[in-house]
Design a protein around this motif. Structure first.
Motif, PDB file in Angstrom:
ATOM      1  N   ILE A 284     -80.503   9.971  41.962  1.00  0.00           N
ATOM      2  CA  ILE A 284     -80.799  11.146  42.784  1.00  0.00           C
ATOM      3  C   ILE A 284     -79.510  11.942  42.891  1.00  0.00           C
ATOM      4  N   ASP A 285     -79.517  13.081  42.294  1.00  0.00           N
ATOM      5  CA  ASP A 285     -78.307  13.904  42.297  1.00  0.00           C
ATOM      6  C   ASP A 285     -78.554  15.182  43.092  1.00  0.00           C
ATOM      7  N   GLY A 286     -77.489  15.862  43.351  1.00  0.00           N
ATOM      8  CA  GLY A 286     -77.600  17.133  44.073  1.00  0.00           C
ATOM      9  C   GLY A 286     -77.906  16.886  45.532  1.00  0.00           C
ATOM     10  N   ASN A 287     -78.826  17.676  46.065  1.00  0.00           N
ATOM     11  CA  ASN A 287     -79.175  17.539  47.472  1.00  0.00           C
ATOM     12  C   ASN A 287     -80.037  16.301  47.662  1.00  0.00           C
ATOM     13  N   VAL A 288     -79.483  15.275  48.267  1.00  0.00           N
ATOM     14  CA  VAL A 288     -80.194  14.002  48.340  1.00  0.00           C
ATOM     15  C   VAL A 288     -81.410  14.063  49.249  1.00  0.00           C
ATOM     16  N   GLU A 289     -81.472  15.024  50.095  1.00  0.00           N
ATOM     17  CA  GLU A 289     -82.611  15.097  51.007  1.00  0.00           C
ATOM     18  C   GLU A 289     -83.691  16.060  50.536  1.00  0.00           C
TER      19      GLU A 289
ATOM     20  N   ILE B  26     -87.469  17.659  56.139  1.00  0.00           N
ATOM     21  CA  ILE B  26     -88.708  17.415  56.881  1.00  0.00           C
ATOM     22  C   ILE B  26     -88.487  17.671  58.367  1.00  0.00           C
TER      23      ILE B  26
ATOM     24  N   PHE C 122     -80.210   4.892  52.494  1.00  0.00           N
ATOM     25  CA  PHE C 122     -80.506   6.298  52.772  1.00  0.00           C
ATOM     26  C   PHE C 122     -81.243   6.940  51.600  1.00  0.00           C
ATOM     27  N   LEU C 123     -80.759   6.685  50.399  1.00  0.00           N
ATOM     28  CA  LEU C 123     -81.395   7.282  49.216  1.00  0.00           C
ATOM     29  C   LEU C 123     -82.808   6.723  49.007  1.00  0.00           C
TER      30      LEU C 123
ATOM     31  N   ARG D  27     -84.850   5.560  51.326  1.00  0.00           N
ATOM     32  CA  ARG D  27     -85.757   6.121  52.327  1.00  0.00           C
ATOM     33  C   ARG D  27     -86.055   7.591  52.028  1.00  0.00           C
ATOM     34  N   ALA D  28     -85.036   8.295  51.551  1.00  0.00           N
ATOM     35  CA  ALA D  28     -85.231   9.711  51.226  1.00  0.00           C
ATOM     36  C   ALA D  28     -86.239   9.852  50.085  1.00  0.00           C
TER      37      ALA D  28
ATOM     38  N   LYS E 180     -89.643   9.054  51.478  1.00  0.00           N
ATOM     39  CA  LYS E 180     -90.068  10.136  52.360  1.00  0.00           C
ATOM     40  C   LYS E 180     -90.648  11.294  51.542  1.00  0.00           C
TER      41      LYS E 180
ATOM     42  N   ASP F 235     -73.282  14.463  50.677  1.00  0.00           N
ATOM     43  CA  ASP F 235     -74.156  14.034  49.567  1.00  0.00           C
ATOM     44  C   ASP F 235     -73.351  13.408  48.438  1.00  0.00           C
TER      45      ASP F 235
ATOM     46  N   LEU G  97     -73.703   9.543  47.149  1.00  0.00           N
ATOM     47  CA  LEU G  97     -74.041   9.205  45.757  1.00  0.00           C
ATOM     48  C   LEU G  97     -72.962   8.332  45.116  1.00  0.00           C
TER      49      LEU G  97
ATOM     50  N   LEU H  72     -73.786   9.419  58.109  1.00  0.00           N
ATOM     51  CA  LEU H  72     -74.843   8.661  57.430  1.00  0.00           C
ATOM     52  C   LEU H  72     -75.600   7.774  58.429  1.00  0.00           C
TER      53      LEU H  72
ATOM     54  N   LEU I  31     -79.540   7.941  59.113  1.00  0.00           N
ATOM     55  CA  LEU I  31     -80.422   6.767  58.961  1.00  0.00           C
ATOM     56  C   LEU I  31     -81.227   6.497  60.237  1.00  0.00           C
TER      57      LEU I  31
ATOM     58  N   ASP J  29     -87.515  10.707  61.086  1.00  0.00           N
ATOM     59  CA  ASP J  29     -88.300  10.724  59.847  1.00  0.00           C
ATOM     60  C   ASP J  29     -87.993   9.508  58.964  1.00  0.00           C
ATOM     61  N   LEU J  30     -86.722   9.165  58.879  1.00  0.00           N
ATOM     62  CA  LEU J  30     -86.376   8.009  58.042  1.00  0.00           C
ATOM     63  C   LEU J  30     -86.761   6.691  58.713  1.00  0.00           C
TER      64      LEU J  30
ATOM     65  N   VAL K  34     -90.292   6.091  57.801  1.00  0.00           N
ATOM     66  CA  VAL K  34     -90.406   5.526  56.445  1.00  0.00           C
ATOM     67  C   VAL K  34     -90.133   4.027  56.507  1.00  0.00           C
TER      68      VAL K  34
END
Lengths: 208, 161
Positions: free
Chosen positions: A114-119, A124, A190-191, A193-194, A197, B8, B12, B29, B33, B37-38, B41
């Motif tokens: 997942i690159d760029g804007n992770v969300e 949401i 985080f990634l 769950r994103a 989501k 971000d 990554l 972070l 978390l 919303d998370l 999930v």
């Protein structure tokens, strides 16, 4: 109304051991007490199996891996440090076996980076009714979607998500299981769950 | 405060390359978390069905574990001295048995001895009761045994009669 998987929760609670009981059983299992080890198997077999099944995506293979986890645990119980939670040790064995299995089958999971804007482009809105636990119904279709979303994740994200959100391991325990820094665990969680989501958002948007 | 793009990048890098997170990034972070919303999930993942293993699986596991139950290993000296000890003991017992006891009395000899004693006791009892001469074997034994010369009479002997 949120539909709870009551059966699965009650099974988990019923089989879980409190720390004192677990320590007593561990002490007996160290002396090769078969019954004590059997009770530890009862407490953890389904959790280990659930993790392995979602990791290797094959029920039979996961059952074999789970069996191997407990055989190895039995063989090496004298090496287990009882100050650490037993589950951490068992999941570490399970994780290593799953990775070995994937390598042997030359079935390296595809890493969906997942690159760029992770969300995502559109964050949401948590005030959105779709994300309200009181109104969100986790029916079979949605649960299946969650399963598919997890299956399509990379191995790295999937393992962290399952260990944290499904098996309730702490960050430091997961870091020990995977042998990575805690910051890496948090980032992967985080990634993951994103990613999930986003899958759920698309589904809920389509249903609207 | 770190901007979203930098956060971000850090996330990554930490996720794929195990790079360390800056304290600011880690704080942000953590907050992310913990957002609703998370967490929802996370809740959905926790609700997934629990898979059960069969009794046959458990039975197979038990068999494998039983095979692994510790077996007391014999050390080399235990392997060596036990047969030696057993052989020596057997030899000793055999030697003692051979030297201490003579030939065992046969049942035939024993019965003959008993019979002789019984005849003697009967004879003694009969003698006490009736005196010499009335008991057949006593009479027989009292009478002198015929000799060969008596049968070999000559005509002179007959004339003298």
């Amino acid at each position: 109304m949120l539909v709870m998987a009551a059966a699965s929760l009650s099974v988990t609670t019923m089989r879980s051991l409190d720390r004192a009981d677990e320590l007593a059983l561990i002490e007996r299992a160290r002396r090769r007490d078969f019954d004590a080890f059997g009770r530890l198997v009862d407490a953890y077999q389904h959790r280990v199996f659930g993790f392995a099944k979602r990791f290797v995506k094959d029920r039979e293979e996961a059952a074999d891996i789970t069996q191997e986890v407990f055989v190895r645990a039995f063989q090496n119980f004298d090496r287990f440090d009882a100050r650490a939670p037993l589950r951490t040790w068992l999941f570490r064995i399970a994780y290593n076996l799953c990775v070995d299995k994937a390598r042997r089958h030359e079935r390296q999971p595809i890493e969906y980076r997942i690159d760029g804007n992770v969300e995502g482009e559109e964050p949401i809105d948590v005030m959105d009714d779709r994300w309200n636990p009181e109104t969100m119904v986790l029916d079979d279709e949605l649960l299946q979607l969650v399963e598919t979303g997890i299956a399509n994740m990379s191995e790295k994200l999937r393992s962290v998500l399952l260990l944290h959100d499904r098996e309730d391991l702490q960050y430091d325990e997961i870091a020990e299981v995977l042998n990575v820094p805690i910051g890496t665990v948090k980032s992967r969680l985080f990634l993951a769950r994103a990613h999930l989501k986003q899958v759920l958002s698309e589904y809920l948007e389509a249903k609207r | 405060m770190m901007n979203q793009r930098d956060l971000d990048k850090q996330i990554l890098a930490a996720a794929w390359d195990d790079s360390p997170l800056a304290p600011d990034a880690e704080r942000m972070l953590d907050a992310r978390l913990g957002a609703d919303d998370l967490r929802l999930v996370s809740h959905a993942v926790a609700q997934l069905e629990q898979d059960e293993l069969s009794l046959a699986w458990r039975s197979a596991l038990n068999e494998r574990l039983l095979e692994l139950q510790p077996v007391k290993r014999k050390s080399w000296w235990a392997v060596a001295w036990r047969p030696a000890l057993a052989t020596g003991l057997a030899a000793s017992v055999l030697t003692v048995a051979l030297f201490r006891s003579g030939p065992a009395p046969s049942s035939h000899a024993e019965s003959l001895e008993n019979e002789l004693i019984r005849i003697h006791l009967d004879s003694a009892a009969a003698l006490d009761l009736a005196g010499t001469g009335l008991v057949p074997h006593e009479v027989a034994s009292a009478r002198p045994a015929p000799v060969e010369e008596e049968l070999d009479w000559s005509s002179v002997d007959l004339d003298l009669l």
